[in-house]
Design an enzyme around this catalytic site. Structure first.
Site, mmCIF file in Angstrom:
data_model
loop_
_atom_site.group_PDB
_atom_site.id
_atom_site.type_symbol
_atom_site.label_atom_id
_atom_site.label_comp_id
_atom_site.label_asym_id
_atom_site.label_seq_id
_atom_site.Cartn_x
_atom_site.Cartn_y
_atom_site.Cartn_z
ATOM 1 N N CYS A 185 1.630 1.401 3.142
ATOM 2 C CA CYS A 185 1.473 1.220 4.590
ATOM 3 C C CYS A 185 2.073 -0.088 5.078
ATOM 4 O O CYS A 185 2.131 -0.322 6.284
ATOM 5 C CB CYS A 185 0.000 1.314 4.979
ATOM 6 S SG CYS A 185 -1.021 0.016 4.271
ATOM 7 N N CYS A 214 1.917 -0.652 13.232
ATOM 8 C CA CYS A 214 2.418 -0.183 14.530
ATOM 9 C C CYS A 214 3.121 -1.300 15.282
ATOM 10 O O CYS A 214 4.224 -1.114 15.793
ATOM 11 C CB CYS A 214 1.264 0.367 15.369
ATOM 12 S SG CYS A 214 0.466 1.784 14.611
ATOM 13 N N CYS A 253 -2.170 -6.554 -2.557
ATOM 14 C CA CYS A 253 -3.474 -5.860 -2.597
ATOM 15 C C CYS A 253 -4.118 -5.945 -3.978
ATOM 16 O O CYS A 253 -5.327 -6.135 -4.096
ATOM 17 C CB CYS A 253 -3.316 -4.384 -2.223
ATOM 18 S SG CYS A 253 -2.639 -4.102 -0.603
ATOM 19 N N CYS A 312 -6.780 -2.548 13.032
ATOM 20 C CA CYS A 312 -6.461 -3.898 12.555
ATOM 21 C C CYS A 312 -7.476 -4.907 13.076
ATOM 22 O O CYS A 312 -7.875 -5.824 12.354
ATOM 23 C CB CYS A 312 -5.037 -4.283 12.970
ATOM 24 S SG CYS A 312 -3.798 -3.314 12.105
ATOM 25 N N CYS A 364 -5.002 2.141 17.043
ATOM 26 C CA CYS A 364 -6.341 2.677 16.813
ATOM 27 C C CYS A 364 -7.387 1.575 16.753
ATOM 28 O O CYS A 364 -8.560 1.833 16.500
ATOM 29 C CB CYS A 364 -6.355 3.456 15.505
ATOM 30 S SG CYS A 364 -6.020 2.413 14.070
ATOM 31 N N CYS A 420 -3.396 6.648 -13.977
ATOM 32 C CA CYS A 420 -2.426 6.202 -12.977
ATOM 33 C C CYS A 420 -2.210 7.319 -11.951
ATOM 34 O O CYS A 420 -2.175 8.504 -12.290
ATOM 35 C CB CYS A 420 -1.099 5.864 -13.663
ATOM 36 S SG CYS A 420 0.251 5.557 -12.533
ATOM 37 N N CYS A 422 -1.839 -0.804 7.270
ATOM 38 C CA CYS A 422 -2.530 0.179 8.099
ATOM 39 C C CYS A 422 -3.930 0.381 7.539
ATOM 40 O O CYS A 422 -4.191 1.347 6.863
ATOM 41 C CB CYS A 422 -1.759 1.497 8.130
ATOM 42 S SG CYS A 422 -2.300 2.611 9.417
ATOM 43 N N CYS A 430 1.242 8.346 -5.515
ATOM 44 C CA CYS A 430 1.015 6.924 -5.262
ATOM 45 C C CYS A 430 2.361 6.230 -4.998
ATOM 46 O O CYS A 430 3.294 6.364 -5.767
ATOM 47 C CB CYS A 430 0.312 6.279 -6.456
ATOM 48 S SG CYS A 430 -0.112 4.561 -6.166
ATOM 49 N N HIS A 455 2.130 -1.796 -7.465
ATOM 50 C CA HIS A 455 2.073 -1.183 -8.799
ATOM 51 C C HIS A 455 1.953 -2.237 -9.914
ATOM 52 O O HIS A 455 1.265 -2.014 -10.907
ATOM 53 C CB HIS A 455 3.365 -0.370 -8.979
ATOM 54 C CG HIS A 455 3.514 0.323 -10.287
ATOM 55 N ND1 HIS A 455 2.668 1.318 -10.702
ATOM 56 C CD2 HIS A 455 4.445 0.188 -11.256
ATOM 57 C CE1 HIS A 455 3.073 1.756 -11.888
ATOM 58 N NE2 HIS A 455 4.136 1.089 -12.242
ATOM 59 N N CYS A 505 -1.760 4.794 -3.288
ATOM 60 C CA CYS A 505 -1.221 3.864 -2.288
ATOM 61 C C CYS A 505 -0.260 4.643 -1.384
ATOM 62 O O CYS A 505 0.495 5.504 -1.853
ATOM 63 C CB CYS A 505 -0.474 2.738 -3.006
ATOM 64 S SG CYS A 505 0.478 1.663 -1.931
ATOM 65 N N CYS A 544 -7.301 0.526 -2.443
ATOM 66 C CA CYS A 544 -7.081 1.981 -2.362
ATOM 67 C C CYS A 544 -7.023 2.638 -3.738
ATOM 68 O O CYS A 544 -7.775 3.571 -4.031
ATOM 69 C CB CYS A 544 -5.801 2.268 -1.589
ATOM 70 S SG CYS A 544 -5.842 1.677 0.102
ATOM 71 N N CYS A 595 -1.683 -3.332 -10.031
ATOM 72 C CA CYS A 595 -2.671 -2.295 -9.770
ATOM 73 C C CYS A 595 -3.725 -2.283 -10.874
ATOM 74 O O CYS A 595 -3.402 -2.434 -12.051
ATOM 75 C CB CYS A 595 -1.971 -0.934 -9.715
ATOM 76 S SG CYS A 595 -3.111 0.433 -9.493
#
Lengths: 257, 384
Positions: free
Chosen positions: B330, B175, B308, B67, B64, B293, B224, B299, B270, B327, B320, B273
């Site tokens: 991805c 991908c 992340c 990225c 798509c 949470c 992703c 999640c 996690h 989450c 996210c 997070c």
């Protein structure tokens, strides 16, 4: 059968280490189930950190009992390697005789025949031939397997890079999970978490079966007393037990002749 | 030296030699003569040899372009700064480079300056470039790869050509790394047969390079989309020689070819997070929009290995879960199938005839309790 008051009919069913092992196992398991489900469901009766703390304290107790004390108890009985192995198989492994007994138990449930004795003491040999309910023998093996698997999956949940003496144990477990997890459409960690939860429920199920089906009967309460306190069984109480007298087999042979 | 040459030298003096692309360099060399050029720019050449230009070929498969967009959103450094600082010659990128391929009757026309497809083929021949792949590679139908054809060439063939002389291969995004969304289970999944460069989902034996018989290490930067830092820092490390390929890869990458520094095997999303405190207090949201949470909302952070929570996204301001979205893991090789249903707790997934672990277990425990009750009544009634 000898009289009810004959002290020779009172035998040691559970040694002190058997009783300690069972009690510690029961308490640790209850703590683990309750705190584990608290962590999973988010019940608010205690903090996450207390639950996790208690969970981690109970783990070494459960494992020490299951992997050190119970094997010690099992293999301290019997003479010689073969004697110890036959003691183990006779007492803890579901065999053909247990299958017959289980068949009798099922028939009894449907009002056919007497409830077969599963606690059989041999006076001549001076020990039990067998003492566990046949269903317990099935459960005990499944329980041992479940404890191994829940401990293995628990290592990864505890610490993803846990190692012992430099051996990357958690990494090995995750790699093993990588092989199995795709079958269930999961990642390794996801699979191990799901397995941990499933086994928790297994222990709840087992507890219900163990306490409920096997023990929820006033005639079995003598075994509660024995496993938690006295360690003794009075074989003059013939509910579920049988006493093979010293010369009874010889007498039977003589009688045949 | 003639006046003309002097003027050219003066002009070139103001040009940063290190930023010249290959064609400008060749033009300058031709105009001045090699000896003059070398004499004038000796010190620059010495430093250039220390830090030579790196060619980068960025191919797009079935994807798509998310990225690429993510990388374009990079800041500090942004993409242009990164390319300049690292002296990168971005030879080909389908959506960033202006030139495009021109075919006439199925044949490439013009030359490398006017037709990027010709330039691409020249680059393949010269070798020595870093190959970035974005998007998966369809192997279907029946291994032909014809579900993705560009300029009458399947992408499968293009990858084979590009991979052969690349010095390093980086698969960017879920991908390219594992097949991602394109390889999700569906009625056509077997026909399309999408593959990642080195993996097909978790399976390293079915990556497209294996299929093509090319044995080259691949660095996977899944996600992703992939975080721009993950992409640029990995490329930077490869370009600067901080990652020696293939010697360092065994220690730098995890079992799925991901750099451990960005996808830590010993941590999950996690763990870091921003909502973790709510989990610890047992405040698990059951409806979207709450502060708690997000586990019960599906999640998958407890199963996702990525930084992340520390790195954050969008200029390090959010991520996210911080924005209220559970989450979806991805970065994992089984994404998206392993994360589906995206907004259902992982343990609530059907395991037996559509029933989940909770339901199966509750039924089993309930049945055992009922059986225990019946058994007890029966035993007590017997009075044996």
């Amino acid at each position: 059968m000898k009289s009810k008051n004959n002290p020779s009919l009172v035998v040691e069913r559970y040694t002190i280490t058997d009783r300690i092992a069972h009690t510690v196992h029961a308490v640790a398991m209850l703590v683990l189930i309750i705190t584990g489900l608290k962590i999973y469901t988010g019940w608010d009766f205690m903090s996450f950190h207390s639950a996790r703390g208690l969970h981690m304290i109970a783990v070494p107790f459960l494992l020490a009992v299951n992997w050190i004390l119970i094997p010690y108890n099992i293999f301290s009985e019997g003479h010689g390697i073969f004697g110890k192995i036959s003691h183990f198989t006779d007492h803890y492994i579901f065999g053909p005789k247990d299958a017959t007994r289980l068949g009798g138990i099922i028939k009894n449930f449907f009002r056919k025949g007497r409830y077969p004795a599963y606690s059989i003491y041999d006076e001549e040999k001076g020990h039990y031939e067998t003492k566990l309910h046949p269903l317990m023998k099935i459960l005990i093996v499944l329980e041992g397997t479940a404890i191994f698997l829940i401990a293995v999956s628990g290592i990864v949940l505890y610490k993803l890079d846990w190692s012992l003496f430099g051996l990357p144990i958690a990494s090995w477990i995750l790699s093993a999970g990588d092989i199995i997890a795709p079958i269930f459409g999961m990642g390794s960690l996801q699979f191990l978490r799901a397995l941990h939860l499933l086994l928790t429920y297994w222990f709840v199920f087992e507890l219900v079966v163990h306490v409920g089906i096997l023990e929820f009967d006033p005639h079995v309460w003598k075994y509660y007393k024995a496993i938690f306190w006295s360690g003794k069984e009075d074989l003059s109480d013939t509910h579920y037990s049988e006493f093979v007298e010293k010369y009874s087999r010889f007498d039977a042979k003589e009688h045949k002749h | 030296m003639s006046t003309g040459i002097k003027n050219l030298v003066r002009t070139l003096d103001s040009v940063d030699f290190l930023k010249m692309d290959r064609r400008t360099f060749m033009k300058a060399l031709g105009a001045m003569g090699a000896a003059t050029f070398l004499g004038t720019y000796k010190s620059d050449i010495v430093s250039a040899l220390d830090f030579a230009e790196t060619k980068l070929v960025w191919l797009h498969g079935s994807e798509c372009t998310g990225c690429s967009e993510s990388v374009l959103n990079a800041g500090n450094p942004d993409l242009v700064q990164a390319l300049q600082k690292l002296n990168v010659n971005l030879v080909f990128h389908e959506t960033i480079c202006a030139q495009q391929g021109i075919w006439n009757d199925g044949k490439l026309v013009n030359n490398a300056e006017l037709n990027s497809e010709v330039l691409l083929e020249d680059t393949y021949k010269q070798g020595g470039y870093i190959l970035v792949v974005e998007g998966s590679i369809p192997n279907g139908p029946d291994g032909s790869g014809r579900y993705l054809v560009i300029g009458n060439k399947t992408f499968k063939e293009s990858l084979a050509e590009a991979a052969k002389n690349a010095v390093a291969i980086v698969a960017v995004g879920a991908c390219a790394a594992y097949g991602g969304i394109t390889s999700a289970d569906s009625e056509v999944a077997k026909d399309t047969d999408y593959r990642g460069v080195a993996f097909a989902k978790e399976d390293p034996t079915k990556g497209m390079l294996k299929e093509l018989g090319i044995d080259k290490p691949v660095i996977n930067i899944p996600g992703c989309p992939a975080h721009p830092d993950w992409v640029l820092l990995t490329l930077g490390a490869v370009i600067l020689g901080k990652i020696k390929i293939p010697n360092d890869l065994d220690t730098l990458l995890d079992n799925y070819g991901r750099p451990k520094v960005f996808y830590p095997p010993d941590h999950t999303v996690h763990d870091n997070c921003p909502r973790r405190g709510y989990y610890d207090r047992g405040e698990l949201d059951e409806e979207v929009g709450g502060p708690g949470c997000l586990w019960k909302l599906g999640c998958k952070a407890p199963y996702a290995h990525a930084d992340c929570g520390i790195r954050r996204w969008n200029g390090s301001v959010s991520m996210c879960t911080q924005a209220g979205g559970p989450c979806i893991a991805c970065v994992e090789p089984n994404f998206p199938d392993g994360s589906r249903p995206l907004y259902v707790e992982a343990e609530d997934k059907g395991v037996l005839l559509g029933a989940n672990i909770d339901t199966v277990s509750k039924v089993a425990v309930g049945a055992a309790a009922v059986a225990a009750g019946v058994h007890a009544v029966r035993r007590m009634g017997k009075g044996e």
